[in-house]
Design an enzyme around this catalytic site. Sequence first.
Site, PDB file in Angstrom:
ATOM      1  N   GLU A  81       5.734  -3.808  -6.796  1.00  0.00           N
ATOM      2  CA  GLU A  81       4.852  -3.312  -7.856  1.00  0.00           C
ATOM      3  C   GLU A  81       5.494  -2.130  -8.585  1.00  0.00           C
ATOM      4  O   GLU A  81       5.371  -2.002  -9.802  1.00  0.00           O
ATOM      5  CB  GLU A  81       3.509  -2.907  -7.254  1.00  0.00           C
ATOM      6  CG  GLU A  81       2.464  -2.538  -8.298  1.00  0.00           C
ATOM      7  CD  GLU A  81       1.121  -2.222  -7.677  1.00  0.00           C
ATOM      8  OE1 GLU A  81       0.196  -1.892  -8.436  1.00  0.00           O
ATOM      9  OE2 GLU A  81       1.005  -2.302  -6.428  1.00  0.00           O
TER      10      GLU A  81
ATOM     11  N   ARG B 144       5.828  -7.040  10.484  1.00  0.00           N
ATOM     12  CA  ARG B 144       4.798  -7.692  11.299  1.00  0.00           C
ATOM     13  C   ARG B 144       5.041  -9.183  11.471  1.00  0.00           C
ATOM     14  O   ARG B 144       4.413  -9.808  12.320  1.00  0.00           O
ATOM     15  CB  ARG B 144       3.413  -7.387  10.704  1.00  0.00           C
ATOM     16  CG  ARG B 144       3.008  -5.931  10.944  1.00  0.00           C
ATOM     17  CD  ARG B 144       1.662  -5.593  10.335  1.00  0.00           C
ATOM     18  NE  ARG B 144       1.696  -5.536   8.878  1.00  0.00           N
ATOM     19  CZ  ARG B 144       2.039  -4.461   8.175  1.00  0.00           C
ATOM     20  NH1 ARG B 144       2.387  -3.346   8.798  1.00  0.00           N
ATOM     21  NH2 ARG B 144       2.034  -4.487   6.862  1.00  0.00           N
TER      22      ARG B 144
END
Length: 272
Positions: A196, A159
Site C-alpha cells: 500500500e 504466519r
Amino acid sequence: MPNLNFLLAKSRLMASNSMMQKASLLSSSNSLAPSPCTSRRPLVAPFRRFLASPCAQLSLTRSQSCRLAALSPPLRCNATGSVKRQEMASQDAQEGQDGRVARIASAIRVIPDFPKPGIMFQDITTLLLDTKAFRDTIDLFVERYKDKDISVVAGIEARGFIFGPPIALAIGAKFVPMRKPNKLPGEVISEEYSLEYGTDTMEMHVGAVQAGERALVIDDLIATGGTLCAAIRLLERVGVHVVECACVIELAELKGRDRLGDKPLFVLVNAA
C-alpha cells in the site's frame, strides 16, 4: 357301614380341592403368558405384507381394514421416528465441517487499530491456543489437498510458516519457506511486489523446488493479495505449477482474490 352323609361331604370336599388346583394352575399360566402388546407384535408384519398386496385391497372387508389399521400405528410411528433420526444424523454430518469452521472463526481475535489506527487486525495467536480449533484448521486443509498430488507447500513469512509445515507433513510434501530479504543464508532468487505504501521483496532458496513440481501456496490471511501474487510469480519463474493458494482468513472487501487472476483461492473464514 359308613355314614352316607359323611361320604357325600367328603366327595364335595375333594371336588372343591380339584377345582381350586385347576384355578391355581390357570392363574399361573396366565401370569407367564405374553402381554397383549407383545403377543400382537409378531402378527403385525404378516398383516402389513398382506395389506400391501393388490389382492388384499380387494378382499379386505371394512371391519378387517379397521382391525389392521389398529395394529399398524406402532410400526408406522417407529418407522417415522427412524426417518427423522436419519435426517437429523445427515444434517449433523453436513454441519460437521461448518461446525469446525465456526469454531475456527470464533477462536480468531480481532484487535482494532493495530498496528495503526483504522486497521482491524486478525490475530490468529488465539487460534493457536485453542488446540481443537488449531487441529480443525490443519485437518480441513489436509482433507482438501491430500489427493491433489502436491509435492511442495510454500509458506509465506511469517504466519504461513505456522500452517504450512503440518500440512506438508500430512500430505507427504516438502515445505519451502518464502522469506523477506536477507533471511535465507544460501543463494536465493527474489521477487519484488507492491504494498500500500511502497514495495517489498520475497526470496526463496535456489534449488528448493524443481521444474514440473506442483505447489500449494499458503498464508494466514489474504488482504490485497500482493504477497500471494509474488509467491506465485517466484515459483512459476522456475517452472513450478501452482495448484492453488490457501489462507485461513480473507478480507474480501480488499479484493485480493481478484489480483490472483486464474489461480484458485481457498479460504476458511471470511472476515467482515
